[in-house]
Design a protein around this motif. Structure first.
Motif, short mmCIF file in Angstrom:
data_model
loop_
_atom_site.label_atom_id
_atom_site.label_comp_id
_atom_site.label_asym_id
_atom_site.label_seq_id
_atom_site.Cartn_x
_atom_site.Cartn_y
_atom_site.Cartn_z
N ASP A 1 -2.26 6.52 -7.40
CA ASP A 1 -2.84 5.32 -6.79
C ASP A 1 -2.37 4.01 -7.40
OD1 ASP A 1 -4.25 6.94 -5.10
OD2 ASP A 1 -5.96 7.10 -6.46
N LEU B 1 0.95 1.39 -7.88
CA LEU B 1 2.32 1.11 -7.50
C LEU B 1 3.14 0.99 -8.79
CD1 LEU B 1 3.48 -1.68 -5.01
CD2 LEU B 1 4.89 -0.64 -6.75
N ASN C 1 0.82 -1.21 0.00
CA ASN C 1 0.00 0.00 0.00
C ASN C 1 0.85 1.26 0.00
OD1 ASN C 1 -2.56 -1.38 0.27
ND2 ASN C 1 -1.87 -1.90 2.34
N GLU C 2 0.23 2.31 -0.43
CA GLU C 2 0.89 3.61 -0.37
C GLU C 2 1.13 3.95 1.09
OE1 GLU C 2 -0.96 6.49 -2.80
OE2 GLU C 2 0.79 7.78 -2.73
N ARG D 1 0.73 1.89 5.77
CA ARG D 1 -0.12 2.97 5.25
C ARG D 1 0.19 4.30 5.93
NH1 ARG D 1 -3.84 -1.27 5.52
NH2 ARG D 1 -4.81 -1.82 3.55
N PHE E 1 4.09 5.08 -5.32
CA PHE E 1 2.79 5.12 -5.99
C PHE E 1 2.67 6.37 -6.83
CE2 PHE E 1 0.07 1.69 -4.36
CZ PHE E 1 0.97 1.12 -3.48
N TYR E 2 2.09 6.20 -7.99
CA TYR E 2 1.78 7.37 -8.81
C TYR E 2 0.32 7.27 -9.20
CZ TYR E 2 2.21 11.12 -12.17
OH TYR E 2 2.06 12.31 -12.82
#
Lengths: 637, 693, 595
Positions: free
Chosen positions: A147, A149, A117-118, A191, A144-145
Motif C-alpha cells: 500500500d 508507492l 493510486n495503485e 485504479r 506499490f508495495y
C-alpha cells in the motif's frame, strides 16, 4: 498554455547550470532506513534490477505490433525511485532514457503525489510536459508495495503514427500542433480500470489505430512485468534492503563515473552546424562549452542558435540525455547508467534555443539535433582525449515515412523506414562501422522480407553506398543505399535527414564522409533530387513505379590516409569498399595487374611525395575537417 | 543382439576434458571415464578415450559424439573459403548486419560504446556475387533467373578460391525454384564444390539471418566431410564396424551422412547433451519439472525441462552470426569455476564473465594469478586440494589465498569474506539466469527440481537452489560426466521446418495437414538412412505463431490429431494460452498467424539401466572418509564437516547438511539446512529442510 | 391516439423555444467570435431513440447533419450507457459529423430516472489543433491533418469533468482558453435545455410527451410530403464544378439527378467525381444536409423542423465520391465549400421543375480565411476562423441579396471592432464590390472586398476558397456573378498578387500555413450571386440606380445591360434606345459551366 511544472524545473537550465542529478525540492520521497549493505547483496540486487528492465524490454519487443518497435527497437524501459530518479534501464535509445525521469516528474507534479493510486497507469507524449517528441508515447506505472508507492516502472516507445500533418507524424512543422495528437499526463488506467475515452480519443487521431492500440498493450504488459519484478524483489529481500541498495547503487555509479572521467581540467569549446530546419535554409549552429573541473563536468550551450522555425529543436530533457550519452561514451560505457551518474553533470541551455526550445516550437526532428549535441561535445574534447573520440558519424537517421493505402487490402498503412542509416566515423584504433544506427538511437533494420510482407513496396536494393569518402588512417564506415518502388499505388512521403551539406567531418587529417541524398527517379525519366540543401521534405508523392533512392551519409575518416596500412587498403579495394582511383589519390596506394596486386615501390614513392604535400597543410588537416554551410542569396521566402 | 554391437559409446569433448561413456545395451550398465582433451587432434581424443574405457572397439555398435569440430572451425574461422550468391541489390546485408550496436562488453554499454568491434562480414565482399533475378511475396517471379549468369558468377567465385558456395535468394521461403535451379546447375557443372541453399538449410523469413545461416552451413560442409572421413577411416582401421552418430543442437542424434549436407546442425551438439541426460533422468524418475544446470569451467548452462520435452529455440548466434537452426534453449552465462572475480571502478565486486579458462586457469592451478570461483571454493574448504578431479590435478591453496588477498584489500574485508562473496555473487548470477527462464516465463521455481552436474554443478547446486527458491536438488550418478549419458540416450531425431507465413483464418486445414504429413515423410526418410533399427518413428508437430503484426513468435505444440477446422480452433486456443502464460495478456479477439511449422521426428533409444547401489540402512557412517574445515556462513564460519565417499553410499542413506560428498569426477557440497537422501538408483536427492516445515 | 392540434402546436412551440433559449445562452456566454458573433452553432432536442424533435433556426448545415450525428453515435455507444449528469462529445465526420471543428455535445435528459431524450448542441470550435491554425487547411490530404478528432467520449461524467479528456483537448487546441469557454457555453446551454425539458416533462408527463413528439414528427412528415407533391414529378439533372481540391489544380464535377415522385424526392449523385486527395470531400451527412437544405429552400419554411420533415427526402451518394467520402480522406472543406455547391446543384435541378421558386447561384463559398500566431501583446496563441459574406443569386421576382452568409449557414459577420480588439490585424476597408453581382432582369447580390493589414511581426495564414475561376451561374439568361480572390501585397510592394505567384502555392484558393509579416496587406474578395433573366430586360431606371449606388459600373451598365449613361450637370441620365441593340455582345453570361 499553462506551463507544466516539469518545464519550469528544467527552465532553470536557461539561466544557470542545472545539475542533472538534482531532484526538485517539492517532490516527496519515501522514507528509507539506510543500512550498510554487504557488497554481495548489493551486487545481487544490482543485477536483479537490471534484469527486471530486461524482462520489460523483452515483453515489449515480443508483444508489440509495429516494426519500428518490435524490430526497430525504438523504445526503452526503465525503473525509477518514487522521487523520479533513474534506477536502471534496459535501453535501446539513449535519447529515451536520460530524459524519461522528466516524464515521471511530470506525472507526479501534474496529479500530485498523494493522488497516485495503485492500479493507475499514466500516459503522456507532450515534449513540453515530460515527453520527447509526439511519436514517443510514455507509460508510467506507480509501483506499490504494501500500500505504499515505492517506485515507478516506465517505458517509452516510438509509435508508427500519432496523427498530424503527414503519415508517420514527422512533418516539416511550424509548431507542435502540426505534429500530431499531444497527450498531457493523463490517467490511462485509473485504479485498475482502463479510462476508455483516453484510448478511444488517441486511436481516433492516429492513422494506424490497430498498431498503436496493440503497441500500447505491449507497453502496458512491459510495465506490469516491471512492477511484478520489483514487488517480487522486495518480497524476497525486504523493502528497505532493496530501496537502500538502489541508493547505494546510485552512489556507486557516481563514484565509477568520477573515477573514470580522466579528462584534464579545462574549458573546451566547439561548434557544429545543422544543415537547415526544414522550413528555412541556412545552417544552424550548435555550440557547446565543456568545462571539466575535477570530476565534475559543466556543459554550456550558450551561443547555440535560437530555436528553429522547423522541427529541429531538442527540448531540454533530450538535450540533457545526450550530454549524458556523450559523457558515458567518452568515459566508461560499462558504468550502469542511473541517477547517480547524473550528479557530476551540469548543463546550461538557454531557453529559446535549438537545445531548449519553448512552446510551441516544433520538436519532432530532435534526434538529429541530439546526435549533433554528442558530436559537438566530442569535438570540444578532441584535443584532450584524441583516442577516445571518433570522427563524425552520419549525424542523422535519414528517417523516411510513407503513407498510403495498400491496393490489395484497401487498408491504409504508415511505414516508418529506419533502414537508411549511415556510416560511423573512424576511430583511433579501427575503421568506422558501415551502416549502423547513430548514437541517439539503436535499432535493428527491418528485413527486406518483412518490409515486402507488410507493405505494398518492392525493395530494389539494400546495400552499402559505393562512393569514396571518409578516407583516413582508419576510414569512415559507409552509409546505406536503399532503392524502393511502391507497387500499385501512389504514396505520400516525407523525409527527415541532415548532413546533406555539412559533411560528416574527419579528424586529424581524415577526410569527411559523403553527404546524405534522396532522389526520385520518375517513371517518365525525370530525376528529382529531393531537398538538396537540407534533406527535409514532407508531403511529397512517390507514384506507382517511380523509384526512390535514399543514400545515408558515410562517416568521416580518422588520421592521415597515407598512414593507412597498405594491406587494409588492398583488402578494401578487393572488396570494392575503396576504388582503385581513391586508393591512389587518397591513400597513395598504387595497384598493378588490374587492381589485384599492390605495386609497393610505386606506392612508397607516391606516399612520400603526397606526405610532403600534406605536411605543408598540416595546420588545416590537424583540425576538424568541416565547413559550415553558409546561406547564399537564395534565402527562403 | 549380436555381440559386435554390444556397446553404445558416448563421447563429450570439452575444452579441458574429454568425457566418455559406454552403455552396455545388454545389461543397460554404463562405464565412464574422463581424459584430458587433445586440442586439434579430435580423432585421437576419441580413440584414446575409448581405449581408456577398456571396451573393445569391435564390440561397439554405435559411437555417438557431440562434435566440436564445426564449432571450433567457426570460432577460429578455419572453415572453407565460401562464396555467396544472392539476389541483386542485397548481398551487402553481410556488412549491414541488422545495423544494431550490440558488441559492447555489457548489454547496456553497447549503446554508448564508441570503440566496440562490429564483426567482419561472414562472407567478404569480393566473394559475393549477385544474380539479376527476383521473387516477390507471396512467391511471384518478378524477374526470371538467368542460368548463364549463374554459371558465370559461380565460375568467378570458384576462380577466386571459393570451395563452398552458399545461395540465398530473396523469398526462397515461399518460392524456392530459383534457388533449386541454381543448385542443380552448380552440382551438375562444377565438381568438387559444395553448395548450400537457404530453402534447405534454414527456410525462415528474414533474409540476413537466412543468408548467414546458409553461408555458415556451406563453410562447414567441407570441414564436416573431411572430419567424418578421417574419423571413420581411423576407427575402421582400429576395428570399429559400427555406426558413428552425431549429436545435433536440438538434442537428437543423426547419421553423419545426413549432416554432411547440414553440418550446421551439429553446432551446439556439446551443451545439449546435458539437457538430454537431464530429460532422460526426469523420465526415469517421473519428474516433470526439471532445471538442468551444468556448471563447468567457464560457464553455467541452464535449461528448463517441462513435461519431458527439451525446450527449443531458433534464436541462436555464434560470434554474433545468427544461426537459425533449432537449438536447445540453453541459457548460458559466464559463471564457472574459472570465472574471474574483480572489483569494478565503482568499488563493487563482480564475478565473470571473463574466465581464466584452462590456461592460465584458476590461481590454484599454479600458473594464474587472478582469483576465480574455484579459488574461492578452495579457500572456503569446499574443494579438496588433493582430491580435485580424482586427484589428477593438485590444487595450490596458498596460491588461491594470495590471489584473493589483493581483492579483499580493495573490498576492505578479509580473504574468507571475499571468497564467500565471490561464491555468492556467482551463485546470484546463476540464480538470475534461472529466474529469467522460470519466474519470468510464468513458472514457479518452487515446483522444480534442480539437476546439478558438470564439474561445478554439485558444488553449487544447493546454494543455487536456495537462492532460487528451488526446494529439491538432484545430483545424478557420475555428475562430472553426466553429459555423456545424454549422448547415449539421445533419440535419433530430426527437426523439419517449413515457412508458413499466413493468417490462421485463411489457412486451409487440409493443406496444413498435408504440409505436416510431407514434413513427417521427410523426417522419417532422414532417420531411416541411418543404419540402426530402433523401432517406429514418432512425430510431434508444432508451430511458431504470433498475433498478426507481431514480429516475434511463440512456439505452440500441436496435438490435435488430423487437422480440421475444429483443430485450427484448438491450435488458436493453445496459442492464446501460451501468450498469456508468457506475457500475462492475450488479446483473444485479434487475428493469429502461423510463421513456421515444425515436425520433430524421432526414433526411441534403448533403455539405460544403472546398477543400483546396495540397499543401506540409512546410516551413512560407513561411507565417511574424514572431516575438513569448511566455511558455512557468516554466523557459523568454518566448521569441521564430514566428507563422504560417494561410491560407498548406499540406497536410502540420509545425511544432513552441511556435508561434502566426493567422487572421482565431482564434489558435492550440501549447505546446512539441506538433507541428502540416496535414492534406489543412487542419485543424491537433496531437499531443503526449510521447505518441508 | 388523437391529439389535440392546439396542444401539439403549443408543444412544438415550447420545444422550439427551449432550443432558442439554449442558443441564446450559448451565444451570450461563448468566448470565441465565431460563436458569440458568428452564430456558428445549433441547438436541438432529440427523443430517446435519437430522433430530432425540435431545433432552433441556427446553422442549417449542422441541422441537416445532426440527425445522423446523434443517431450514429447512439448506435455506437448504446443508449444504456448514458447516465444523469453525463455529457458526451464527438466531432467525427466519419461518425455523422460535418467536419472536425464542429463539436456535438449531447446530454441525456431524465425524468424520474427514466431517459426521455437528449439535449444537443453543435458548435464550431475555432481552433482544434492540426496542420493549420483554425483547422481549415486548404491542402490537407487526410483527416489527421485537420485537427483533433474526438470519437464519442464523455466530457462530463455524472456531473464531474472528465479531466483526462479536458486535458487532452486543452493541450491539442492552440487556443485552449477559447475552447474552454466555448465548451462551457455549450455545457451551460445543455443545462438550460435539460432543465427546461424537465420542467416540461413534469408538467406533461414523460410518456405523453413522447407520444406527442411522435405525432409532431408524423405531421411534419405529412406536411413535407404535401409540399413535395406540389413539385411536378420528373427527373431533373444538374451539375456544377469545384474548381480544384487544393492539391491538384483540376476541377471536379458534382452531378445530381433529382427525381420527384409524388411526395418523395430522391437525389441521386451517381456520376459525381471520385473523392479527392485535397480537403473538398463531403461526407454522407454533409451531402444529406445540403440536399435537405436545398429542398427546404424550395418548400414552405413553416414546416416544423423535426425528424419527420427529413423523411420524404432520400439521398443516393456512391461511396468513394466527392459526396460520400471514405475514411481517412480529408473533408474539412467539404462542409464549407462543397456543401454550398451541393445545395446549388440540387437547387439548379429543381429550378427546372419550379423555376418561379428557384434562384440563380449564390456566391457559394465560405471564403474561409484562417490566421493565427502568437499575439505580440499577450504572448499567447490566437487563432481565428474567418469567413466572408457573399452575394446571393437573383430569383424570379427579386434581386439577390448583397453580402450575406452563404446558404449553408446563417452565420453573422464578425464586426470589425471585435475583430481588431482580438487580433493583431487592421481592417483597412470592407465594402461591396461593384459589378460583382451577375447581370440579369434581376441582378445577383454583390460580394465584398476586404483589405486586412498585418500588425504582428508575423502571422500564419491559410485559405480555403472556391469560385475563384468558375463563377456562380445565372439563370434564364442572367449573367454569372463575380468570382472570389485572395491576394497579398507584401510590405514595400505596390501590387496585390496571388499566393501562387508570391508563395508558389499549388492553387490560388486553397493553401495553408503561409507566413506573412508586419505591413503585408491581404485582400479578400468574395463572390457575387448569379443574375436571373435577360439583363436587357432590366428596367433602365433600376440600372441607373445601381450605377448611382455604385453596385454596377457605367461600363457594365453599357456592356451587359445595354444602358449607356450620360454625364451632365452633376447627374447621370441614360440613353436606352441605341445601346440595347448590342444584345449580341453578351456572351459568357448564362449558365455555361463547362468552361
Amino acid at each position: 498554455m499553462v506551463t507544466a511544472p516539469v518545464s519550469r524545473w528544467f527552465a532553470q537550465a536557461s539561466e544557470d547550470f542545472l545539475n542533472l542529478g538534482a531532484i526538485p525540492p517539492d517532490v516527496p520521497r519515501v522514507e528509507v532506513r539506510r543500512n550498510a549493505l554487504d557488497p554481495v547483496t548489493f551486487a545481487v540486487l544490482g543485477g536483479a534490477l537490471f534484469s527486471i528492465c530486461q524482462e520489460m524490454d523483452i515483453t515489449l519487443r515480443n508483444t508489440s505490433l509495429s516494426p519500428i518497435i518490435n524490430i526497430g527497437k525504438d523504445f526503452s524501459c526503465a525503473i525509477f525511485t518514487s522521487d523520479a530518479q533513474l534506477v536502471a534501464q534496459a535501453c535501446n535509445c539513449p535519447g529515451h532514457v536520460g530524459s524519461m525521469h522528466y516524464a515521471v516528474l511530470s506525472c507526479i507534479s501534474s496529479f500530485g503525489f498523494e493522488n497516485l493510486n495503485e492500479g493507475d497507469v499514466y500516459m503522456l507524449n507532450d515534449p513540453y510536459q515530460g515527453g520527447t517528441h509526439l511519436p514517443d508515447i510514455t507509460l508510467i506505472t506507480p509501483v506499490f508495495y504494501k500500500d505504499e508507492l515505492v517506485m515507478f516502472a516506465g517505458n517509452r516507445a516510438h509509435h508508427s503514427d500519432v496523427g498530424g500533418s503527414c503519415p508517420g507524424s514527422f512533418p516539416l512543422s511550424d509548431s507542435i500542433f502540426e505534429e500530431g495528437i499531444r497527450i498531457p499526463p493523463v490517467k490511462f488506467y485509473d485504479r485498475g480500470s482502463k479510462v476508455p475515452s483516453v484510448i478511444s480519443m488517441l486511436l481516433a487521431n492516429v492513422r494506424t489505430p490497430e498498431e498503436v492500440e496493440g503497441d500500447i498493450e505491449a507497453q502496458l504488459a512491459a510495465n506490469r512485468a516491471g512492477a511484478r519484478g520489483l514487488v517480487r524483489l522486495m518480497d524476497k529481500y525486504g523493502r528497505d534492503v532493496v530501496l537502500c541498495a538502489i541508493l547505494e547503487y546510485m552512489d556507486h555509479s557516481e563514484r565509477a563515473f568520477r573515477n573514470s572521467l580522466n579528462i584534464p581540467d579545462g574549458s573546451y569549446t566547439a561548434e557544429d552546424w545543422m544543415d537547415g530546419d526544414g522550413k528555412t535554409e541556412g545552417a544552424r549552429k550548435i555550440r557547446a562549452n565543456v568545462v571539466v573541473k575535477g570530476s565534475d563536468v559543466f556543459v554550456d550551450f550558450t551561443g547555440t542558435e535560437a530555436q528553429a522555425r522547423g522541427p529541429i529543436n531538442s527540448i531540454f530533457p533530450t538535450t540533457a540525455s545526450m550530454v549524458v550519452a556523450a559523457l558515458l561514451a567518452l568515459t566508461d560505457p560499462t558504468i550502469m547508467p542511473n541517477h547517480g551518474f547524473y550528479r557530476p553533470i551540469h548543463v546550461k541551455a538557454p531557453s529559446g534555443t535549438l537545445v531548449n526550445p519553448t512552446f510551441p516550437a516544433p520538436a519532432v526532428g530532435f534526434p538529429d539535433v541530439c546526435n549533433r549535441i554528442v558530436e559537438v561535445i566530442m569535438e570540444a574534447l578532441t584535443p584532450v582525449i584524441p583516442d577516445r573520440v571518433i570522427a563524425a558519424t552520419s549525424g542523422t537517421t535519414t528517417n523516411c515515412f510513407f503513407g498510403g493505402t495498400n491496393p490489395t487490402s484497401g487498408q491504409p498503412y504508415v511505414w516508418y523506414n529506419i533502414n537508411s542509416q549511415g556510416g560511423w566515423g573512424g576511430r583511433s584504433d579501427a575503421d568506422g562501422w558501415h551502416n549502423v544506427c547513430f548514437i541517439e538511437a539503436n535499432g535493428w533494420d527491418i528485413p527486406v522480407e518483412t518490409i515486402e510482407y507488410r507493405y505494398p513496396w518492392r525493395v530494389l536494393a539494400y546495400k552499402l553506398r559505393d562512393d569514396d569518402s571518409g578516407a583516413g588512417k582508419f576510414r569512415g564506415g559507409k552509409g546505406n543505399y536503399l532503392a524502393l518502388t511502391p507497387i500499385g499505388h501512389d504514396v505520400q512521403f516525407s523525409v527527415n535527414g541532415d548532413r546533406a551539406v555539412t559533411l560528416p567531418y574527419g579528424l586529424f587529417g581524415g577526410k569527411p564522409g559523403a553527404s546524405g541524398k534522396c532522389t526520385i527517379y520518375h517513371k517518365d525519366g525525370r530525376i528529382e533530387r529531393v531537398a538538396p540543401k537540407m534533406l527535409k521534405a514532407d508531403r511529397l508523392i512517390v507514384r506507382q513505379d517511380d523509384v526512390l533512392v535514399i543514400e545515408a551519409p558515410s562517416g568521416g575518416g580518422y588520421g592521415n590516409p597515407l598512414e593507412r596500412n597498405v594491406d587494409s587498403v588492398r583488402d578494401d579495394v578487393l572488396d570494392g569498399i575503396v576504388s582503385i582511383e581513391s586508393a591512389r589519390h587518397d591513400y597513395g596506394v598504387v595497384f598493378s595487374d588490374g587492381g589485384r596486386v599492390v605495386d609497393f615501390i610505386a606506392t612508397a614513392e607516391l606516399r612520400a611525395q603526397m606526405f610532403n604535400a600534406y605536411e605543408t597543410r598540416s595546420a588545416e588537416l590537424n583540425s576538424i575537417n568541416r565547413k559550415p554551410y553558409t546561406l547564399d542569396d537564395d534565402a527562403g521566402h | 543382439m549380436a555381440s559386435n554391437s554390444r556397446y553404445i559409446v558416448g563421447i563429450d569433448i570439452g575444452g579441458t576434458f574429454t568425457d566418455v561413456i559406454a552403455l552396455d545395451v545388454e545389461t543397460g550398465h554404463a562405464l565412464s571415464a574422463k581424459t584430458p582433451t587433445t586440442p586439434g587432434r579430435f580423432v585421437a581424443g576419441v580413440t584414446n578415450s575409448i581405449k581408456t574405457l577398456g571396451v573393445p572397439l569391435h564390440e561397439v555398435g554405435q559411437i555417438i559424439h557431440g562434435s566440436t569440430t564445426c564449432t571450433n572451425a567457426l570460432i577460429e574461422r578455419k572453415h572453407a573459403k565460401t562464396g555467396f550468391i544472392g539476389t541483386k541489390g542485397f548481398s551487402d546485408e553481410f556488412d549491414i548486419q541488422r545495423m544494431i550496436r550490440r558488441w559492447g562488453k555489457t548489454s547496456w554499454s553497447a549503446i554508448y560504446d564508441l570503440h566496440q568491434k562490429k564483426p567482419a562480414p561472414f562472407v567478404r565482399r569480393h566473394l559475393r556475387r549477385e544474380l539479376d533475378e527476383r521473387v516477390a511475396y507471396p512467391g511471384v517471379v518478378v524477374k526470371e533467373l538467368d542460368l548463364d549468369e549463374v554459371r558465370c558468377k559461380a565460375k568467378e567465385l570458384i576462380e577466386a578460391g571459393a570451395s563452398s558456395l552458399a545461395v540465398c535468394l530473396l523469398w526462397s521461403t515461399v518460392n524456392s525454384s530459383h534457388e533449386r535451379r541454381v543448385k542443380a546447375l552448380i552440382d551438375s557443372e562444377f565438381k568438387n564444390v559444395y553448395v548450400s541453399i537457404s530453402c534447405e538449410v534454414a527456410p525462415v523469413v528474414r533474409e540476413y539471418e537466412r543468408m548467414v545461416t546458409t553461408a555458415v552451413n556451406a563453410s562447414l560442409m567441407p570441414v564436416m566431410t573431411d572430419y567424418l572421413a578421417t574419423v571413420k577411416e581411423e576407427l575402421n582401421s582400429m576395428g570399429f564396424r559400427g555406426s558413428l552418430l552425431l549429436m545435433q543442437s536440438h538434442g537428437g542424434v543423426a547419421d553423419p551422412e545426413v549432416l554432411k549436407e547440414r553440418p550446421i546442425l551439429t553446432l551446439r551438439g556439446g551443451p545439449v547433451a546435458g539437457v538430454v541426460a537431464t530429460n532422460n533422468l526426469g523420465k526415469t524418475l517421473g519428474t516433470k519439472r526439471l532445471i538442468s544446470c551444468d556448471i563447468g569451467g567457464t560457464s553455467c548452462d541452464t535449461a528448463i525441462i517441462l513435461d519431458h520435452a527439451i525446450p527449443l529455440t531458433d534464436e541462436t548466434e555464434v560470434d554474433y552470426y545468427p544461426v537459425k537452426i533449432p537449438t536447445a534453449d540453453i541459457h548460458c552465462i559466464g559463471a564457472g569455476g574459472g570465472s574471474i572475480a574483480y572489483v569494478d571502478a565503482g568499488g563493487a565486486l563482480r564475478v565473470g564473465p571473463e574466465s581464466a579458462g584452462a590456461s592460465p586457469g584458476p590461481a590454484c592451478y599454479g600458473s594464474g594469478t587472478q582469483p576465480t570461483l574455484t579459488d574461492a571454493n578452495l579457500v572456503l574448504g569446499r574443494l579438496s586440494a588433493d582430491e580435485f578431479c580424482g586427484g589428477q590435478i593438485k590444487l595450490d591453496t596458498d596460491a588461491a589465498r594470495s590471489s584473493l588477498e589483493a581483492l579483499s584489500r580493495r573490498l576492505g574485508c578479509n580473504v574468507t569474506t571475499a571468497a564467500e562473496g565471490i561464491v555468492r555473487v556467482a551463485v546470484a548470477n546463476m540464480a538470475e539466469s534461472i529466474r529469467l527462464q522460470t519466474i519470468d516465463r510464468g513458472h514457479d521455481p518452487r515446483e522444480f527440481s534442480l539437476v546439478g552436474f558438470g564439474g561445478g554443478g554439485p558444488l553449487h547446486a544447493s546454494l543455487l537452489a536456495e537462492a532460487s527458491s528451488i526446494p529439491e536438488v538432484i545430483i545424478p550418478l557420475q555428475p562430472g560426466v553426466f553429459s555423456t549419458v545424454g549422448m547415449v540416450v539421445a533419440e535419433l531425431g530430426y527437426r523439419s521446418q517449413t515457412g508458413c507465413l499466413q493468417p490462421l483464418a485463411s489457412v486451409d486445414p487440409i493443406k496444413l495437414e498435408r504440409s505436416f504429413r510431407e514434413m513427417e515423410a521427410a523426417g522419417a526418410a532422414m532417420l531411416r538412412t541411418s543404419s540402426t533399427k530402433r523401432g517406429d518413428v514418432r512425430f510431434s508437430r508444432s508451430a511458431a505463431m504470433r498475433y498478426t503484426l507481431q514480429e516475434w513468435e511463440i512456439q505452440v505444440g500441436i496435438d490435435v490429431g488430423r487437422i480440421d477446422h475444429h483443430g485450427l480452433e484448438k491450435i488458436k486456443a493453445a496459442f492464446h494460452a501460451a501468450h498469456r502464460a508468457r506475457y500475462a495478456f492475450a488479446p483473444e479477439d485479434k487475428p493469429v498467424e502461423f510463421v513456421t511449422l515444425y515436425v520433430d521426428s524421432s526414433l526411441p533409444t534403448p533403455p539405460l539401466r544403472h546398477e543400483p547401489p546396495v540397499q543401506g540402512d540409512g546410516d551413512p557412517a560407513g561411507s565417511q572418509k574424514g572431516t575438513r574445515a569448511v566455511y558455512i556462513d557468516e554466523r557459523m564460519g568454518f566448521v569441521d564437516v564430514s566428507i563422504y565417499d560417494r561410491v560407498r553410499l548406499e540406497a536410502d542413506d540420509v545425511i544432513n547438511g552441511p556435508c561434502i560428498i566426493e567422487e572421482l569426477t565431482s564434489t558435492t557440497f550440501v549447505q546446512k539446512g539441506w538433507q541428502v537422501t540416496v535414492d534406489p538408483m543412487g542419485n543424491l536427492i537433496v531437499r531443503s529442510l526449510e521447505s518441508e516445515r | 391516439m388523437q391529439t389535440d392540434s392546439t396542444e401539439l402546436t403549443l408543444l412544438h412551440n415550447r420545444l422550439t423555444s427551449i432550443c432558442r433559449e439554449m442558443g441564446v445562452a450559448m451565444m451570450k456566454t461563448a468566448y470565441s467570435p465565431v460563436f458569440n458573433e458568428g452564430f456558428d452553432f445549433v441547438c436541438s432536442l432529440f427523443d430517446r431513440e435519437g430522433r430530432m424533435i425540435a431545433q432552433a433556426e441556427y446553422n442549417p448545415s449542422m441541422l441537416g447533419a445532426a440527425i445522423y450525428t446523434v443517431e450514429w453515435m447512439l448506435n455506437e455507444i448504446g443508449v444504456e450507457c448514458f447516465r444523469q449528469g453525463d455529457v458526451w462529445v464527438h466531432n467525427d465526420p466519419y461518425r455523422g459529423g460535418c467536419h472536425l471543428p464542429e463539436h456535438m455535445l449531447l446530454k441525456p435528459v431524465f425524468h424520474k430516472d427514466e431517459l426521455f431524450g437528449f439535449a444537443a448542441t453543435i458548435g464550431h470550435i475555432a481552433e482544434i489543433g492540426g496542420k493549420a491554425v483554425g483547422a481549415l487547411a486548404g491542402d490537407a490530404t487526410e483527416i489527421y491533418q485537420e485537427g483533433l478528432r474526438l470519437p464519442p467520449v464523455k466530457l462530463m461524467d455524472r456531473g464531474e469533468h472528465a479531466m483526462d479528456i479536458w486535458k487532452i483537448l486543452m493541450t491539442n487546441h492552440r487556443t485552449p482558453k477559447l475552447t474552454w469557454g466555448d465548451l462551457h457555453a455549450m455545457l451551460g446551454s445543455l443545462h438550460i435545455g435539460e432543465s427546461r425539458l424537465i420542467e416540461l416533462l413534469e408538467a406533461r408527463g414523460l410518456s405523453r410527451t413522447l407520444d406527442e413528439t411522435k405525432e409532431l414528427m408524423q405531421r411534419a412528415e405529412a406536411w413535407m410530403r404535401r409540399e413535395i407533391e406540389a413539385i411536378p414529378d420528373g427527373e431533373y439533372r444538374f451539375e456544377d464544378w469545384m474548381e480544384n481540391d487544393g492539391i491538384t489544380d483540376e476541377p471536379r464535377r458534382i452531378k445530381v439527378a433529382v427525381s420527384v415522385r409524388g411526395g418523395e424526392i430522391i437525389a441521386d449523385f451517381t456520376g459525381t467525381d471520385p473523392q479527392t486527395r485535397g480537403p473538398i470531400n463531403a461526407t454522407y451527412a454533409v451531402t444529406a444536409a445540403a440536399t435537405y437544405n436545398a429542398a427546404f429552400h424550395l418548400t414552405d419554411p413553416q414546416v416544423p423542423r423535426n425528424a419527420g420533415c427529413y423523411r420524404p427526402i432520400k439521398i443516393i451518394a456512391p461511396p468513394g465520391t466527392l459526396v460520400n467520402v471514405q475514411h481517412p480522406a480529408p473533408e474539412i472543406g467539404g462542409n464549407s465549400e462543397t456543401h454550398c455547391r451541393i445545395i446549388g446543384v440540387v437547387m439548379g435541378a429543381l429550378a427546372q421543375a419550379v423555376p418561379e421558386r428557384a434562384a440563380a447561384a449564390d456566391g457559394a463559398t465560405g471564403c474561409n480565411f484562417l490566421f493565427g500566431g502568437i499575439h505580440p501583446d499577450t504572448g499567447e496563441f490566437y487563432a481565428n476562423y474567418h469567413f466572408e459574406n457573399v452575394g446571393w443569386g437573383a430569383a424570379a421576382n427579386h434581386d439577390g441579396n448583397d453580402a450575406q452568409c452563404a446558404p449553408l449557414a446563417i452565420s453573422r459577420n464578425v464586426p470589425v471592432e471585435v475583430f481588431e480588439t482580438r487580433y493583431p490585424i487592421l481592417v483597412r476597408s470592407l465594402r461591396l464590390l461593384t459589378d460583382s453581382g451577375g447581370a440579369g432582369l434581376f441582378r445577383g447580390g454583390l460580394g465584398t472586398e476586404r483589405i486586412l493589414e498585418i500588425r504582428a511581426p508575423e502571422m500564419t495564414v491559410s485559405a480555403l476558397f472556391d469560385r475563384m475561376r468558375i463563377p456562380p451561374w445565372g439563370l434564364q439568361g442572367g449573367s454569372a456573378g463575380g468570382t472570389t480572390s485572395i491576394s497579398i501585397r507584401r510590405a514595400g510592394d505596390s501590387d496585390f498578387r496571388l499566393f501562387t505567384d508570391v508563395f508558389h502555392t499549388v492553387t490560388p484558393s486553397k493553401f495553408s500555413n503561409i507566413i506573412v509579416r508586419q505591413g503585408d496587406l491581404i485582400r479578400i474578395v468574395s463572390s457575387g450571386g448569379g443574375g436571373y433573366g435577360d439583363p436587357f430586360q432590366r428596367p433602365a431606371r433600376k440600372v441607373l440606380n445601381d450605377v448611382l449606388d455604385r453596385y454596377v459600373s457605367p461600363q457594365q451598365a453599357r456592356n451587359l445591360y445595354g444602358v449607356v449613361l450620360r454625364e451632365g450637370e452633376g447627374t447621370l441620365s441614360f440613353d436606352e434606345a441605341p445601346s440595347r441593340t448590342m444584345a449580341g455582345e453578351r456572351g459568357a453570361a448564362s449558365v455555361n459551366l463547362k468552361a
